[in-house]
Scaffold this motif. Structure first.
Motif, PDB file in Angstrom:
ATOM      1  N   ASP A  51      -6.561   4.308   0.548  1.00 33.26           N
ATOM      2  CA  ASP A  51      -6.557   4.464   2.005  1.00 33.26           C
ATOM      3  C   ASP A  51      -7.550   3.525   2.679  1.00 33.26           C
ATOM      4  N   TYR A  52      -8.721   3.387   2.069  1.00 34.95           N
ATOM      5  CA  TYR A  52      -9.778   2.608   2.708  1.00 34.95           C
ATOM      6  C   TYR A  52      -9.648   1.101   2.463  1.00 34.95           C
ATOM      7  N   SER A  76     -11.185  12.610   9.343  1.00 33.31           N
ATOM      8  CA  SER A  76     -10.571  11.764  10.374  1.00 33.31           C
ATOM      9  C   SER A  76     -11.628  11.156  11.286  1.00 33.31           C
ATOM     10  N   LYS A  99       0.978   4.312  -2.850  1.00 30.45           N
ATOM     11  CA  LYS A  99       0.754   5.736  -2.594  1.00 30.45           C
ATOM     12  C   LYS A  99       1.850   6.612  -3.184  1.00 30.45           C
ATOM     13  N   THR A 117       0.830  -1.214   0.000  1.00 27.87           N
ATOM     14  CA  THR A 117       0.000   0.000   0.000  1.00 27.87           C
ATOM     15  C   THR A 117       0.860   1.258   0.000  1.00 27.87           C
ATOM     16  N   ARG A 118       1.913   1.259   0.797  1.00 32.26           N
ATOM     17  CA  ARG A 118       2.804   2.427   0.829  1.00 32.26           C
ATOM     18  C   ARG A 118       3.476   2.645  -0.521  1.00 32.26           C
ATOM     19  N   THR A 163      -5.114  -1.971   1.902  1.00 28.75           N
ATOM     20  CA  THR A 163      -4.476  -2.838   2.895  1.00 28.75           C
ATOM     21  C   THR A 163      -5.341  -4.050   3.214  1.00 28.75           C
ATOM     22  N   ARG A 177     -13.281   8.214   9.529  1.00 28.13           N
ATOM     23  CA  ARG A 177     -12.456   7.005   9.465  1.00 28.13           C
ATOM     24  C   ARG A 177     -12.346   6.331  10.833  1.00 28.13           C
ATOM     25  N   ARG A 202      -6.632   7.902  -4.245  1.00 23.48           N
ATOM     26  CA  ARG A 202      -5.979   7.874  -2.934  1.00 23.48           C
ATOM     27  C   ARG A 202      -6.969   7.465  -1.844  1.00 23.48           C
ATOM     28  N   ILE A 203      -8.208   7.939  -1.933  1.00 25.89           N
ATOM     29  CA  ILE A 203      -9.225   7.551  -0.950  1.00 25.89           C
ATOM     30  C   ILE A 203      -9.488   6.054  -1.016  1.00 25.89           C
TER      31      ILE A 203
END
Length: 410
Positions: A63-64, A123, A49, A45-46, A67, A126, A59-60
């Motif tokens: 992020d969700y 934030s 990005k 995942t990193r 992973t 999430r 990107r969203i």
């Protein structure tokens, strides 16, 4: 929850615990495989990005979901490779937990893509998805645990009403959804009003505030109604509370009412240059309660709107930006008056900020004690840039030219 479903969850949970208790090595390997799956998924995942270019929507999604999806796939690959060891109830329970969390995160991702919340709301959204998932797990697996089940089923007295812990959590969940939707609707309405070219900025700002307050009041009433609170009793309590608050917050109420008056009558607008006995500056922000003025000293002054209405304020840019300035120069009576006036006028006309129309004028204002007082009057159209700077430039030019011509200042 139906008894059959509760029994199925209990059997699955008992099977997972049996793996840990009866075959600790298998349990350790199962949990280790899950941890390793997450480590590999986080690493991938990193790396994702860092890919350029990447849009905000992608990107969203990363992020969700990235992973979790990768961890589930890697865990599934481990199960296929080591089926003799990892094909056990504990792995199925862990996989089910990941899948349920994936569903919750998917819902959170959809909400964020639709409503596009800003920080700190993003934030909060999430974190709320994680808390909701944990609460859901505790509730589901608590069905086979008498202590946890008793906590969720127990009813707690709030006044004359009784409510269970599960109902409280449900109310909090839907209240969070209402708040998120309310913020989105409020921001969307503000953006719409702000982009309306036919609306004056002050009118748009006033409508934004009114719409925002109205939406929040409706949201609060929905949450209160969902909680089962008697609105009739609340209205009676609100009336008594309103009287007390009205006496204690008269000044605050006056500021809010004055703010609406200023926004609707447009006597002061964002961008106007205001002058009073104490401050001079440009209006940078107007809210219902106060107005922010950026002074020529570089300070931001917050003035309550009722003070602004009840004070004498000069708005230099209400009808236009043109402002007339004047300042004197005193010379000796023996001076060549024509030369002194010509030099003074040339120094004023030389300044780029001085308007050509109407043209600057030099007057012989008075003759006192063998001195002649000359007065310059001219116009500028950028008062927000200050006055002392242009006056200083004219004075320096006049002083230099008078020295060259031998004209003495009195």
């Amino acid at each position: 929850m139906e008894k059959e479903e509760a029994d199925a969850i209990a059997a699955l949970a008992n099977g997972a615990f049996d793996v840990i208790l009866q075959t600790p090595l298998v349990g350790f390997l199962s949990i280790g495989a899950l941890v390793l799956s997450f480590v590999i998924a986080l690493f991938i995942t990193r790396r994702l990005k860092r890919v350029r270019p990447i849009t905000s929507r992608i990107r969203i999604v990363i992020d969700y979901l990235s992973t979790l999806v990768l961890a589930i796939l890697i865990m599934f690959a481990f199960m296929r490779t080591f089926s003799g060891t990892l094909a056990n109830p504990l792995v199925f329970v862990l996989g089910g937990l990941l899948l349920s969390f994936l569903v919750v995160r998917l819902i959170g991702m959809i909400v964020e893509l639709i409503f596009k919340p800003h920080d700190p709301l993003r934030s909060i959204l999430r974190v709320s998805s994680v808390l909701f998932w944990l609460t859901l797990l505790i509730y589901l697996f608590g069905q086979w645990n008498p202590t946890v089940k008793g906590f969720f089923d127990a009813e707690y007295a709030i006044g004359d009403a009784k409510i269970s812990a599960f109902a409280i959590l449900t109310i909090l969940f839907f209240a969070a959804i209402i708040i998120i939707v309310t913020i989105w609707v409020s921001e969307a309405s503000q953006r719409y009003l702000h982009k309306r070219s036919g609306l004056q900025p002050n009118l748009a700002l006033a409508l934004e505030r009114i719409v925002s307050v109205t939406i929040w009041v409706i949201a609060a009433l929905m949450i209160v109604s969902m909680a089962g609170i008697n609105l009739t009793a609340l209205a009676a309590f609100g009336g008594a509370l309103g009287i007390g608050l009205g006496l204690g917050f008269q000044k605050l109420a006056a500021s809010y009412i004055s703010g609406l008056i200023l926004l609707f009558e447009r006597s002061v607008r964002v961008g106007d240059n205001l002058v009073s006995d104490r401050i001079t500056g440009k209006v940078t922000e107007m809210t219902i309660r106060y107005t922010t003025i950026h002074t020529t000293d570089g300070l931001d002054v917050l003035i309550s709107n009722d003070t602004l209405i009840n004070s004498t304020i000069f708005n230099e840019t209400l009808s236009d930006n043109n402002v007339r300035l004047e300042f004197p120069v005193t010379v000796a009576s023996t001076t060549d008056l024509y030369a002194a006036r010509s030099i003074f006028l040339a120094a004023v006309e030389k300044q780029p900020r001085v308007m050509k129309d109407p043209p600057p004028q030099i007057y012989t204002a008075s003759i006192e004690n063998k001195n002649i007082k000359l007065l310059a009057r001219f116009w500028i159209n950028d008062p927000s840039n200050g006055r002392i700077g242009i006056i200083s430039d004219i004075n320096e030019t006049v002083l230099d030219e008078y020295k060259k011509k031998g004209i003495d200042l009195a």
